[in-house]
Design a protein around this motif. Structure first.
Motif, PDB file in Angstrom:
ATOM      1  N   PHE A 149      -0.737  20.640  83.904  1.00  0.00           N
ATOM      2  CA  PHE A 149      -1.805  20.014  84.076  1.00  0.00           C
ATOM      3  C   PHE A 149      -3.222  20.869  83.978  1.00  0.00           C
ATOM      4  O   PHE A 149      -4.562  20.231  83.880  1.00  0.00           O
ATOM      5  N   GLY A 150      -3.275  22.156  84.462  1.00  0.00           N
ATOM      6  CA  GLY A 150      -4.292  22.714  83.461  1.00  0.00           C
ATOM      7  C   GLY A 150      -4.755  22.467  82.018  1.00  0.00           C
ATOM      8  O   GLY A 150      -5.942  22.727  81.962  1.00  0.00           O
ATOM      9  N   LEU A 151      -4.207  22.267  81.307  1.00  0.00           N
ATOM     10  CA  LEU A 151      -4.094  21.840  79.887  1.00  0.00           C
ATOM     11  C   LEU A 151      -4.719  19.947  79.827  1.00  0.00           C
ATOM     12  O   LEU A 151      -5.694  19.459  79.246  1.00  0.00           O
ATOM     13  N   ALA A 152      -4.518  19.642  80.534  1.00  0.00           N
ATOM     14  CA  ALA A 152      -4.881  17.792  80.287  1.00  0.00           C
ATOM     15  C   ALA A 152      -6.313  17.476  81.136  1.00  0.00           C
ATOM     16  O   ALA A 152      -7.267  17.271  81.205  1.00  0.00           O
ATOM     17  N   ALA A 153      -6.516  19.207  82.942  1.00  0.00           N
ATOM     18  CA  ALA A 153      -7.649  18.917  82.964  1.00  0.00           C
ATOM     19  C   ALA A 153      -8.573  19.129  81.967  1.00  0.00           C
ATOM     20  O   ALA A 153     -10.345  18.285  81.784  1.00  0.00           O
ATOM     21  N   VAL A 154      -8.750  20.074  80.960  1.00  0.00           N
ATOM     22  CA  VAL A 154      -9.480  20.353  80.200  1.00  0.00           C
ATOM     23  C   VAL A 154      -9.371  19.611  79.184  1.00  0.00           C
ATOM     24  O   VAL A 154     -10.871  19.308  78.357  1.00  0.00           O
ATOM     25  N   LEU A 155      -8.606  18.977  78.864  1.00  0.00           N
ATOM     26  CA  LEU A 155      -8.328  17.203  77.399  1.00  0.00           C
ATOM     27  C   LEU A 155      -9.356  16.828  78.592  1.00  0.00           C
ATOM     28  O   LEU A 155     -10.147  15.854  77.692  1.00  0.00           O
ATOM     29  N   ILE A 156      -9.843  16.229  79.959  1.00  0.00           N
ATOM     30  CA  ILE A 156     -10.710  15.277  80.085  1.00  0.00           C
ATOM     31  C   ILE A 156     -12.203  16.280  80.192  1.00  0.00           C
ATOM     32  O   ILE A 156     -12.757  15.005  80.055  1.00  0.00           O
ATOM     33  N   THR A 157     -12.248  17.258  80.856  1.00  0.00           N
ATOM     34  CA  THR A 157     -13.443  17.305  80.454  1.00  0.00           C
ATOM     35  C   THR A 157     -14.381  17.618  79.636  1.00  0.00           C
ATOM     36  O   THR A 157     -14.823  16.573  78.570  1.00  0.00           O
ATOM     37  N   ILE A 158     -13.180  17.932  78.329  1.00  0.00           N
ATOM     38  CA  ILE A 158     -13.690  17.618  76.720  1.00  0.00           C
ATOM     39  C   ILE A 158     -13.804  15.650  76.548  1.00  0.00           C
ATOM     40  O   ILE A 158     -15.015  15.180  75.591  1.00  0.00           O
ATOM     41  N   ILE A 159     -12.935  15.318  76.738  1.00  0.00           N
ATOM     42  CA  ILE A 159     -13.370  13.721  76.695  1.00  0.00           C
ATOM     43  C   ILE A 159     -14.516  13.333  77.380  1.00  0.00           C
ATOM     44  O   ILE A 159     -14.763  12.665  76.875  1.00  0.00           O
ATOM     45  N   ILE A 160     -14.447  13.500  78.305  1.00  0.00           N
ATOM     46  CA  ILE A 160     -15.656  13.031  79.420  1.00  0.00           C
ATOM     47  C   ILE A 160     -17.089  13.056  78.840  1.00  0.00           C
ATOM     48  O   ILE A 160     -18.007  12.593  78.552  1.00  0.00           O
ATOM     49  N   SER A 161     -17.499  14.746  78.051  1.00  0.00           N
ATOM     50  CA  SER A 161     -18.300  15.200  77.385  1.00  0.00           C
ATOM     51  C   SER A 161     -18.582  14.525  76.205  1.00  0.00           C
ATOM     52  O   SER A 161     -19.567  14.600  75.605  1.00  0.00           O
ATOM     53  N   LYS A 162     -18.055  14.115  75.877  1.00  0.00           N
ATOM     54  CA  LYS A 162     -17.978  13.222  74.387  1.00  0.00           C
ATOM     55  C   LYS A 162     -18.494  12.637  74.824  1.00  0.00           C
ATOM     56  O   LYS A 162     -19.620  11.878  73.908  1.00  0.00           O
ATOM     57  N   CYS A 163     -17.860  11.877  75.959  1.00  0.00           N
ATOM     58  CA  CYS A 163     -18.547   9.935  75.658  1.00  0.00           C
ATOM     59  C   CYS A 163     -20.132  10.150  76.958  1.00  0.00           C
ATOM     60  O   CYS A 163     -21.034   9.523  76.515  1.00  0.00           O
ATOM     61  N   VAL A 164     -20.005  11.222  77.536  1.00  0.00           N
ATOM     62  CA  VAL A 164     -21.841  11.776  77.626  1.00  0.00           C
ATOM     63  C   VAL A 164     -22.338  12.000  77.123  1.00  0.00           C
ATOM     64  O   VAL A 164     -23.770  11.480  76.454  1.00  0.00           O
ATOM     65  N   ALA A 165     -22.290  12.786  75.871  1.00  0.00           N
ATOM     66  CA  ALA A 165     -23.542  13.131  74.900  1.00  0.00           C
ATOM     67  C   ALA A 165     -23.756  12.462  73.493  1.00  0.00           C
ATOM     68  O   ALA A 165     -24.064  12.585  73.429  1.00  0.00           O
ATOM     69  N   ARG A 166     -22.244  12.294  73.428  1.00  0.00           N
ATOM     70  CA  ARG A 166     -22.211  11.516  72.267  1.00  0.00           C
ATOM     71  C   ARG A 166     -21.948  12.170  70.407  1.00  0.00           C
ATOM     72  O   ARG A 166     -22.574  11.939  70.015  1.00  0.00           O
ATOM     73  N   SER A 167     -21.671  13.573  71.158  1.00  0.00           N
ATOM     74  CA  SER A 167     -21.923  14.548  69.802  1.00  0.00           C
ATOM     75  C   SER A 167     -21.579  16.433  70.452  1.00  0.00           C
ATOM     76  O   SER A 167     -20.545  16.251  71.655  1.00  0.00           O
ATOM     77  N   ASN A 168     -20.006  16.722  69.553  1.00  0.00           N
ATOM     78  CA  ASN A 168     -19.315  17.567  69.423  1.00  0.00           C
ATOM     79  C   ASN A 168     -20.367  19.385  69.417  1.00  0.00           C
ATOM     80  O   ASN A 168     -19.940  19.880  70.169  1.00  0.00           O
TER      81      ASN A 168
END
Length: 359
Positions: A149-168
């Motif tokens: 779940f710790g790894l999953a939380a960070v993965l969710i953060t990365i995915i959402i941030s990419k969708c929001v910012a549309r930039s790495n």
């Protein structure tokens, strides 16, 4: 124009020389910190409710290595190898892991107030452990659930941030998304505690979230070593590139550093260290925030020495805190309480120090 280029080259050359001299001068400090850590480990082996002398410790080690006659009670060997040795080394590893993760995140985000739970790893791991306890999993199931779940939380953060910012490259979106995910998983923990049985599950979840090493074993030590090495070795190998990232995105790319790969590797390794530490020791806060600052005061901001210094100081710090936790009172104090008592005043000190510097 030629003069400006030659001036810039000479300035960069001088900076490189200064960094080399600084690293060379700080190496002796790392040796001192290593000696302090070894001394703290030996001291921690001997203290506790069942005292063990250094002579007994060395005799047992010699017996385990070369054999010979036994001149100590069997209970001494049992306490050392089944309880104290695993606990001492796990305390050192968790302290080093959280400190390294903290200093790596601070370098990545160029913010000294960043901690390892900035992307939600700690709260995600806490929720995973709470769910596992609610479902009556064993100790191994709780650790695996917390880690995943710790790894999953960070993965969710990365995915959402990419969708929001549309930039790495949008660091701000990553941090803000991490705050949201952290809050969500903290809310999920509260819901789980609300649904838990007040006589059995709720106390177990609450105690686990406070952090502690009272139930660790040799098996936990063997489990912790692998993710610790996988997380810490790449960070030590690329630590000079964190110095380059501190100059800024464009400057780092101009010096030939692939900032996307370095950022991804740093996040992966730091998340692995944080999630594995929380899965074994619970939610132990403040180490990843205050230890990098202490290390900077001792060795400076150069990540070539700052990362190993943070690891050594983090191990020393958590080991001493654990010694206090198990020896101060007749009942063991959760480590998370002690680190908060120490960390909160130090954080206020940093705030006042930053205010004085601005004035």
């Amino acid at each position: 124009m030629v003069n400006e280029l030659s001036t810039n080259k000479s300035e960069k050359r001088q900076i490189t020389v200064d960094i080399f001299r600084n690293v060379k001068g700080k190496s002796s400090i790392l040796l001192v910190l290593l000696a302090v850590l070894i001394s703290a480990i030996l001291f921690s082996f001997t203290i506790g409710r069942y005292s063990v002398t250094l002579n007994q410790l060395f005799e047992i080690i010699r017996y385990k290595t070369f054999g010979g006659a036994v001149s100590w009670p069997e209970s001494v060997s049992t306490v050392l190898f089944k309880i104290r040795i695993p606990r001492v080394f796990i305390a050192v590893i968790i302290g080093a892991a959280l400190a390294i993760a903290g200093v790596a995140y601070q370098g990545l985000f160029k913010n000294p107030m960043v901690s390892p739970d900035i992307l939600g790893a700690s709260s995600g791991a806490g929720y995973g452990a709470a769910i596992a306890i609610l479902l009556s999993f064993g100790s191994s199931g709780i650790q695996i659930s917390a880690f995943l779940f710790g790894l999953a939380a960070v993965l969710i953060t990365i995915i959402i941030s990419k969708c929001v910012a549309r930039s790495n490259n949008n660091i701000l979106a990553l941090v803000l998304t991490g705050m949201v995910v952290n809050t969500l998983f903290s809310s999920f923990i509260s819901i789980t505690k609300y649904l838990a049985d007040t006589d059995d599950k709720l106390p177990a979840i609450t105690f686990w979230l406070m952090g502690g090493l009272s139930s660790v074993s040799l098996k936990d030590l063997l489990i912790m070593i692998f993710p610790f090495l996988v997380g810490i070795i790449p960070l030590l190998l690329i630590r000079w590139k964190l110095n380059v990232l501190s100059f800024g995105e464009e400057e780092a790319q101009g010096m030939g550093v692939d900032t996307r790969k370095i950022r991804a590797l740093t996040i992966f390794c730091s998340t692995l260290l944080t999630a594995s530490a929380v899965s074994i020791g619970g939610m132990i806060g403040w180490i990843g925030l205050i230890i990098p600052h202490i290390a900077r005061l001792i060795v400076g901001p150069n990540y070539k020495v700052l990362l190993p210094a943070s690891a050594l100081i983090g191990g020393i710090f958590l080991l001493i805190v654990d010694d206090v936790a198990r020896c101060l009172l007749s009942i063991e104090i959760p480590i998370g309480i002690l680190t908060s008592i120490i960390g909160a005043p130090f954080f206020l000190y940093l705030l006042f120090k930053e205010r004085r510097q601005k004035e």
